[in-house]
Write a protein that holds these residues in place. Structure first.
Motif, PDB file in Angstrom:
ATOM      1  N   ALA A  15       0.839  -1.207   0.000  1.00 14.75           N
ATOM      2  CA  ALA A  15       0.000   0.000   0.000  1.00 14.75           C
ATOM      3  C   ALA A  15       0.869   1.250   0.000  1.00 14.75           C
ATOM      4  O   ALA A  15       0.623   2.188  -0.766  1.00 14.75           O
ATOM      5  CB  ALA A  15      -0.915  -0.020   1.217  1.00 14.75           C
ATOM      6  N   ASN A  16       1.883   1.253   0.850  1.00 16.77           N
ATOM      7  CA  ASN A  16       2.741   2.443   0.919  1.00 16.77           C
ATOM      8  C   ASN A  16       3.553   2.640  -0.353  1.00 16.77           C
ATOM      9  O   ASN A  16       4.077   3.728  -0.601  1.00 16.77           O
ATOM     10  CB  ASN A  16       3.671   2.360   2.138  1.00 16.77           C
ATOM     11  CG  ASN A  16       2.963   2.772   3.419  1.00 16.77           C
ATOM     12  OD1 ASN A  16       1.896   3.385   3.376  1.00 16.77           O
ATOM     13  ND2 ASN A  16       3.531   2.420   4.562  1.00 16.77           N
ATOM     14  N   GLY A  18       2.085   2.303  -3.170  1.00 21.68           N
ATOM     15  CA  GLY A  18       1.119   2.816  -4.142  1.00 21.68           C
ATOM     16  C   GLY A  18       0.094   1.812  -4.634  1.00 21.68           C
ATOM     17  O   GLY A  18      -0.672   2.109  -5.557  1.00 21.68           O
ATOM     18  N   GLY A  20      -3.175   0.424  -4.463  1.00 20.61           N
ATOM     19  CA  GLY A  20      -4.462   0.785  -3.869  1.00 20.61           C
ATOM     20  C   GLY A  20      -5.285  -0.428  -3.453  1.00 20.61           C
ATOM     21  O   GLY A  20      -5.971  -0.388  -2.426  1.00 20.61           O
ATOM     22  N   TYR A  23      -4.020  -1.760  -0.318  1.00 20.40           N
ATOM     23  CA  TYR A  23      -4.368  -0.835   0.759  1.00 20.40           C
ATOM     24  C   TYR A  23      -5.824  -1.043   1.191  1.00 20.40           C
ATOM     25  O   TYR A  23      -6.132  -1.054   2.387  1.00 20.40           O
ATOM     26  CB  TYR A  23      -4.135   0.600   0.297  1.00 20.40           C
ATOM     27  CG  TYR A  23      -4.256   1.620   1.385  1.00 20.40           C
ATOM     28  CD1 TYR A  23      -3.835   1.340   2.692  1.00 20.40           C
ATOM     29  CD2 TYR A  23      -4.771   2.879   1.130  1.00 20.40           C
ATOM     30  CE1 TYR A  23      -3.943   2.281   3.695  1.00 20.40           C
ATOM     31  CE2 TYR A  23      -4.882   3.829   2.132  1.00 20.40           C
ATOM     32  CZ  TYR A  23      -4.463   3.524   3.409  1.00 20.40           C
ATOM     33  OH  TYR A  23      -4.569   4.461   4.407  1.00 20.40           O
ATOM     34  N   ALA A  24      -6.701  -1.217   0.207  1.00 21.95           N
ATOM     35  CA  ALA A  24      -8.109  -1.471   0.545  1.00 21.95           C
ATOM     36  C   ALA A  24      -8.230  -2.763   1.350  1.00 21.95           C
ATOM     37  O   ALA A  24      -8.968  -2.823   2.348  1.00 21.95           O
ATOM     38  CB  ALA A  24      -8.939  -1.551  -0.736  1.00 21.95           C
ATOM     39  N   LEU A  27      -7.039  -2.107   4.910  1.00 19.24           N
ATOM     40  CA  LEU A  27      -8.010  -1.374   5.729  1.00 19.24           C
ATOM     41  C   LEU A  27      -9.220  -2.250   6.068  1.00 19.24           C
ATOM     42  O   LEU A  27      -9.741  -2.195   7.187  1.00 19.24           O
ATOM     43  CB  LEU A  27      -8.454  -0.088   5.014  1.00 19.24           C
ATOM     44  CG  LEU A  27      -7.393   1.010   4.912  1.00 19.24           C
ATOM     45  CD1 LEU A  27      -7.893   2.166   4.047  1.00 19.24           C
ATOM     46  CD2 LEU A  27      -6.982   1.529   6.281  1.00 19.24           C
ATOM     47  N   HIS A  28      -9.640  -3.069   5.097  1.00 21.11           N
ATOM     48  CA  HIS A  28     -10.764  -3.980   5.372  1.00 21.11           C
ATOM     49  C   HIS A  28     -10.379  -5.002   6.449  1.00 21.11           C
ATOM     50  O   HIS A  28     -11.226  -5.399   7.260  1.00 21.11           O
ATOM     51  CB  HIS A  28     -11.185  -4.715   4.090  1.00 21.11           C
ATOM     52  CG  HIS A  28     -12.126  -3.903   3.245  1.00 21.11           C
ATOM     53  ND1 HIS A  28     -13.378  -3.514   3.673  1.00 21.11           N
ATOM     54  CD2 HIS A  28     -12.000  -3.401   1.994  1.00 21.11           C
ATOM     55  CE1 HIS A  28     -13.978  -2.804   2.732  1.00 21.11           C
ATOM     56  NE2 HIS A  28     -13.159  -2.717   1.694  1.00 21.11           N
ATOM     57  N   HIS A  62      -4.765   6.038   8.032  1.00 25.98           N
ATOM     58  CA  HIS A  62      -4.506   6.516   6.674  1.00 25.98           C
ATOM     59  C   HIS A  62      -3.546   7.709   6.688  1.00 25.98           C
ATOM     60  O   HIS A  62      -2.605   7.758   5.897  1.00 25.98           O
ATOM     61  CB  HIS A  62      -5.846   6.919   6.035  1.00 25.98           C
ATOM     62  CG  HIS A  62      -5.700   7.572   4.707  1.00 25.98           C
ATOM     63  ND1 HIS A  62      -5.333   6.880   3.577  1.00 25.98           N
ATOM     64  CD2 HIS A  62      -5.870   8.858   4.323  1.00 25.98           C
ATOM     65  CE1 HIS A  62      -5.281   7.714   2.553  1.00 25.98           C
ATOM     66  NE2 HIS A  62      -5.600   8.915   2.977  1.00 25.98           N
TER      67      HIS A  62
END
Lengths: 185, 212
Positions: A15-16, A18, A20, A23-24, A27-28, A62
């Motif tokens: 995620a860091n 780039g 996405g 990253y989703a 977070l989920h 975030h």
């Protein structure tokens, strides 16, 4: 556990960089952990506020995700943020506390809840609700939501950055939604 | 789809943030101390006979102790900028200069005759010492508090205090090259008081400005 062994760590590394989708997924995966902590700690709060706190914590993760050092275990970093923000959010809902608005990014969803002003055709009722906000927040709502003025103009007039405007609007709409809910029979 | 799912969807489309870079932050912080101190010394000059004064074994402590404290508090400040980080041995690095300063104070108190102990204390000397350190600390404290917001301290008040400590001890190290009062009872007390004032103010500011 090192980042390379922790599935969450692997996702955050991607995620860091780039990714996405990673990253989703991160977070989920984190959201239920946060939800559990909020549920355990926020027993005295109305249940509908729990999800607001979960969102506050996800937003904090975030905003500060770059502070994780991939060479170190993820969990202590993650739990420190979750603990800090859950306590902070709970405290903020128990009493008024200062939260620096500039620390929020420009990604806050302004339309997160149904527009609390939609069902308020009566001008006096709208004014009454807006009167319960601080004057600056009320003016932001009037300008952006009621008069639909361009954001840039409102920002110049109120001497607020686009980020501040969005955060102020977001908070004002949430507050209005809560006030409107309280008024419902 | 819930509002949390919507939020996650939105957040996931955001571009990645620039990497957290403690070295660059440290450089900015050090410069924020060095520039005002250098200007101060360029305008007012260092004390006359600085090299000779340093032959007195007590005098170098005026500079070395605050410098060491500044370096240790900077290290601790940067370490605590990451959530979940522990202070570790850096706390002892910070405690060291404090302990030496206290030892110097008691040593001087024991060795000096009563009339000499606080002979250098006057309104003018206090004003110069406290005023100079406080003034020299303003810019670095503001810059350091600003820069450390890039991090995510879960101890905002402590981080604020460390920011003030870093700034004030750094400023003190520079000011000590100008100051001619070499009695530890004077410089430990009044340098310490000025440093403490800045640290307390910054702790209060940190409580407000370092929340996130």
């Amino acid at each position: 556990m090192q980042a390379t062994e922790d599935p969450l760590g692997i996702l955050l590394v991607a995620a860091n960089a780039g990714d996405g989708q990673a990253y989703a997924r991160f977070l989920h995966a984190v959201a239920p952990i946060v939800r559990g902590i909020v549920r355990a700690r926020g027993r005295g709060l109305p249940v509908d506020l729990h999800e607001d706190i979960v969102q506050d914590v996800l937003l904090a993760i975030h905003l500060k995700r770059q502070t994780w050092d991939a060479g170190h275990p993820l969990r202590p970093w993650l739990y420190a943020i979750v603990r800090y923000k859950v306590i902070d959010s709970l405290r903020a809902r128990g009493k008024k506390v200062y939260l620096p608005i500039e620390d929020y990014s420009d990604v806050l969803p302004a339309e997160e809840t149904a527009d609390p002003l939609d069902a308020r055709d009566d001008q006096r009722e709208v004014d009454r609700l807006l009167g319960q906000l601080d004057p600056r927040s009320a003016e932001v709502v009037r300008a952006l939501e009621l008069r639909e003025e361009p954001q840039a103009e409102v920002g110049v007039r109120l001497e607020m950055t686009p980020v501040n405007l969005r955060v102020t609007l977001h908070r004002a709409m949430k507050r209005l939604a809560a006030l409107a809910r309280k008024d419902l029979p | 789809m819930t509002t949390t799912d919507n939020l996650i969807r939105r957040l996931a489309t955001e571009p990645p943030l620039p990497p957290f870079n403690p070295r660059r932050m440290a450089l900015v912080m050090v410069l924020s101390i060095a520039v005002p101190v250098t200007l101060f010394l360029l305008v007012l000059g260092h004390r006359q006979g600085l090299a000779a004064a340093w032959s007195n074994p007590v005098v170098p402590f005026k500079t070395i102790l605050p410098l060491a404290a500044s370096a240790a508090s900077l290290l601790l400040l940067l370490r605590l900028a990451r959530p979940g980080a522990r202070a570790g041995g850096a706390v002892w690095l910070l405690a060291g200069p404090g302990a030496v300063a206290v030892a110097l104070w008691f040593g001087a108190y024991a060795l000096r005759a009563a009339p000499e102990r606080f002979a250098e204390v006057s309104a003018a000397s206090l004003g110069e010492c406290l005023g100079s350190i406080l003034l020299l600390s303003v810019v670095p404290a503001a810059v350091i508090l600003r820069v450390i917001r890039q991090g995510a301290s879960t101890w905002p008040r402590l981080s604020g205090a460390l920011a003030g400590l870093t700034a004030a001890t750094g400023a003190t190290a520079g000011y000590s090259l100008f100051c001619t009062r070499d009695n530890p009872l004077f410089f430990v007390s009044w340098y310490g008081a000025a440093i403490l004032m800045v640290a307390l103010v910054c702790a209060a500011l940190g409580q407000r400005t370092l929340r996130w």
